[in-house]
Design an enzyme around this catalytic site. Structure first.
Site, PDB file in Angstrom:
ATOM      1  N   LYS A 174      -4.805 -12.959  10.989  1.00 44.95           N
ATOM      2  CA  LYS A 174      -4.917 -11.707  11.755  1.00 44.95           C
ATOM      3  C   LYS A 174      -5.107 -11.992  13.243  1.00 44.95           C
ATOM      4  CE  LYS A 174      -4.465 -10.280   7.869  1.00 44.95           C
ATOM      5  NZ  LYS A 174      -3.108 -10.765   7.665  1.00 44.95           N
ATOM      6  N   ARG A 193       6.975  -9.865   3.468  1.00 48.98           N
ATOM      7  CA  ARG A 193       7.649  -9.923   2.165  1.00 48.98           C
ATOM      8  C   ARG A 193       8.324  -8.573   1.868  1.00 48.98           C
ATOM      9  NH1 ARG A 193       2.231  -8.680   1.312  1.00 48.98           N
ATOM     10  NH2 ARG A 193       1.982  -6.642   0.336  1.00 48.98           N
ATOM     11  N   HIS A 220      -8.232  -0.801  -2.255  1.00 47.06           N
ATOM     12  CA  HIS A 220      -7.122  -1.507  -1.615  1.00 47.06           C
ATOM     13  C   HIS A 220      -5.942  -1.745  -2.541  1.00 47.06           C
ATOM     14  CE1 HIS A 220      -9.741  -1.834   1.763  1.00 47.06           C
ATOM     15  NE2 HIS A 220     -10.638  -2.435   1.020  1.00 47.06           N
TER      16      HIS A 220
HETATM   17  C1  MV4 Z   1      -9.555  -0.849   9.034  1.00 47.35           C
HETATM   18  C2  MV4 Z   1     -10.122   0.376   8.617  1.00 47.35           C
HETATM   19  C3  MV4 Z   1     -10.855   1.104   9.529  1.00 47.35           C
HETATM   20  N1  MV4 Z   1     -11.010   0.643  10.778  1.00 47.35           N
HETATM   21  N2  MV4 Z   1      -9.732  -1.253  10.300  1.00 47.35           N
HETATM   22  C4  MV4 Z   1      -8.008  -2.264   4.766  1.00 47.35           C
HETATM   23  C5  MV4 Z   1      -6.841  -3.106   4.434  1.00 47.35           C
HETATM   24  C6  MV4 Z   1      -6.533  -3.879   5.640  1.00 47.35           C
HETATM   25  N3  MV4 Z   1      -5.127  -4.004   5.815  1.00 47.35           N
HETATM   26  C7  MV4 Z   1      -7.176  -3.132   6.752  1.00 47.35           C
HETATM   27  N4  MV4 Z   1      -7.968  -2.109   6.168  1.00 47.35           N
HETATM   28  C8  MV4 Z   1      -8.671  -1.240   6.933  1.00 47.35           C
HETATM   29  N5  MV4 Z   1      -8.856  -1.614   8.220  1.00 47.35           N
HETATM   30  C9  MV4 Z   1     -10.465  -0.517  11.148  1.00 47.35           C
HETATM   31  N6  MV4 Z   1     -10.657  -0.970  12.379  1.00 47.35           N
HETATM   32  C10 MV4 Z   1      -9.931   0.774   7.297  1.00 47.35           C
HETATM   33  C11 MV4 Z   1      -9.223  -0.028   6.449  1.00 47.35           C
HETATM   34  C12 MV4 Z   1      -9.107   0.469   5.108  1.00 47.35           C
HETATM   35  C13 MV4 Z   1      -7.894   0.815   4.556  1.00 47.35           C
HETATM   36  C14 MV4 Z   1      -6.695   0.645   5.231  1.00 47.35           C
HETATM   37  C15 MV4 Z   1      -5.511   1.004   4.654  1.00 47.35           C
HETATM   38  C16 MV4 Z   1      -5.502   1.532   3.363  1.00 47.35           C
HETATM   39  C17 MV4 Z   1      -6.650   1.688   2.694  1.00 47.35           C
HETATM   40  C18 MV4 Z   1      -7.862   1.340   3.253  1.00 47.35           C
HETATM   41  C19 MV4 Z   1      -9.043   1.527   2.544  1.00 47.35           C
HETATM   42  C20 MV4 Z   1     -10.223   1.177   3.091  1.00 47.35           C
HETATM   43  C21 MV4 Z   1     -10.254   0.637   4.367  1.00 47.35           C
END
Ligand code: MV4
Length: 479
Positions: free
Chosen positions: A115, A291, A234
């Site tokens: 990341k 992917r 997730h």
């Molecule tokens: C976040 C967020 C809130 N704020 N970043 C979860 C998966 C990963 N790809 C990044 N994720 C998140 N990052 C910030 N700064 C909330 C999530 C997140 C989330 C993102 C996409 C789909 C579902 C989720 C469920 C919980 C948290």
């Protein structure tokens, strides 16, 4: 390209082979001892056993897969999703052995797998990002100052994480140090890399991702967005394209941002750029998945493309013949992931024998399936049985057809997410488009609670009835 090896199993192996066949390319399946009789083995022109059931002794054995490829004169390997699909070392091994890896070059996989490296790479490409740090945290008091500047709650993320792994919410200043210590040691344990960074916590976002495709000649296009907010822990359960939340202007902006992310790492092939979208329609770059994704069919349907065909063509060095301005969204597509999991029991895997297993059929219904009636579901792998995809001219049409298709999907022997899908598609919040990543937690757990309350109300009613009857008797006795 005369011969393609598919380094995967289940529905995605079959889906890739379908397009290879259409293009006149011979296919090779690999399988573990647990998958000897699996449908993906029968779909291939040739099939080779690569080891025992556990993934790390079979589907993750890159060395074995290369060995088989050489023996059978394989020209290219398609990794599907999961397993070796985002393994930069495997892509490199293919490159070193002169076998075409159907995906980006190993360098792009490596960069996007970190990341922090990804953030560094997209700098200067005008990509909106969540306020936070862009280097690994080494000085905790300094990081705390930054966190205070951003404002709590903040999120600690592991650089080597992704897909929700290695994240921690910090609600307030008081717990900052302890959460930071935990996050670092967890990241070290889980990924062998203790690098973490912090970001402002976006409280109720939608998860919107953009499908991109890039050729070797500098041409990059996007194939619009997928809405993937309906997920639990997730794990996505329902996806759709397009998203009800995007205006044409926002779509254009996010699409351009996604293309720029792809350009920043000299991307080749199919990729997905993930964004968070907040309540005010601000979007932020999260990560890039290098992917073909599980939910690619909804994009194929609304954009009118075969993504696997495009992957194969650009891997062969062909120019993309699609121009961005010629691409248009046509209709609406929905996908339900059908897992052998019990929604009434915290989505616990429900493995067993598929005593009855018949698929819905019809116009505007697509089932990407990896199973057949009579099969045992192996315990070694992800319990996804299939993806049920419907299409309509409008979102409402696609939803109505999805509900019918769920009713015509007959499974006995295991519990599945089909009834949960019905719950989602009938829910007012889903229908109105008014939902975010908390949908399942907010509405489904709530409805289970209501069931529990109903149950209690029922019991209370029975008790009341019993008392009533007893009173009657008591009354009768003196009479
Ligand atoms: C976040 C967020 C809130 N704020 N970043 C979860 C998966 C990963 N790809 C990044 N994720 C998140 N990052 C910030 N700064 C909330 C999530 C997140 C989330 C993102 C996409 C789909 C579902 C989720 C469920 C919980 C948290």
């Amino acid at each position: 390209m005369k011969k393609l090896l598919v380094a995967n199993r289940g529905e995605i192996a079959i889906r890739v082979m379908r397009t290879a066949k259409k293009m006149g390319i011979k296919t090779v399946a690999v399988f573990s001892e647990a998958d000897r009789n699996s449908p993906h083995v029968k779909h291939a022109d040739q099939a080779v056993c690569i080891g025992p059931a556990p993934s790390n002794e079979s589907y993750l054995r890159g060395d074995k897969i290369i060995e088989v490829s050489k023996e059978l004169n394989v020209d290219a390997i398609h990794p599907g999703y999961g397993f070796l699909s985002e393994n930069a070392d495997f892509a490199e091994l293919c490159e070193a052995n002169n076998i075409l890896f159907i995906g980006p070059r190993s360098k792009a996989i490596r960069v996007m797998g970190s990341k922090l490296a990804a953030k560094e790479t997209v700098k200067g490409y005008n990509i909106p990002m969540v306020p936070g740090t862009d280097e690994a945290i080494t000085d905790i008091p300094e990081a705390k100052k930054i966190a205070k500047g951003i404002g709590f709650p903040i999120l600690i993320k592991a650089s080597a994480g992704g897909g929700g792994k290695g994240m921690r919410i910090v609600e307030n200043e008081a717990e900052f140090e302890s959460q930071m210590d935990r996050a670092i040691s967890e990241a070290k344990n889980a990924f062998g890399d203790g690098s973490v960074f912090i970001e402002k916590y976006v409280a109720s976002p939608r998860h919107i991702e953009i499908q991109i495709m890039a050729d070797m000649h500098g041409h990059v296009i996007h194939l619009f967005e997928r809405e993937c907010s309906i997920q639990r822990r997730h794990q996505k359960v329902v996806e759709e394209a397009p998203s009800v939340a995007l205006t044409p202007e926002l779509r254009e902006k996010m699409g351009q941002a996604a293309i720029n992310v792809a350009r920043s790492c000299d991307y080749i092939g199919a990729g997905t750029v993930e964004f968070l979208l907040d309540e005010n329609l601000n979007f932020y770059f999260l990560e890039m998945n290098t992917r073909l994704q599980v939910e690619h069919p909804v994009s194929e349907w609304i954009a009118g493309v075969d993504l696997v065909e495009l992957q194969i063509k650009v891997a062969r060095g062909e120019k993309l013949d699609l121009k961005q301005e010629d691409l248009k969204i046509n209709g609406h597509a929905l996908e339900l992931r059908v897992y052998a999991e019990d929604p009434m029991n915290d989505f616990l895997p429900s493995v067993g024998n598929l005593e009855v297993y018949t698929l819905p059929e019809g116009e505007n219904i697509r089932v990407d399936n990896g199973f057949e009636q009579g099969m045992d579901i192996p315990i070694y792998y992800d319990p996804m049985l299939s993806k049920l995809i419907t299409y309509g001219k409008t979102r409402e049409e696609a939803i109505e057809l999805m509900i019918k298709a769920i009713d015509n999907y007959h499974i006995k022997g295991v519990e599945t997410t089909l009834p949960f899908g019905r719950f989602v598609f009938e829910h007012e919040a889903f229908r109105s488009g008014n939902f975010d990543t908390h949908f399942v937690k907010k509405h489904f757990s709530q409805s289970l609670l209501e069931d529990q309350e109903m149950l209690e109300a029922e019991i209370a009613a029975k008790i009341a009835l019993k008392h009533f009857l007893m009173e009657q008797k008591l009354l009768k006795v003196p009479n």
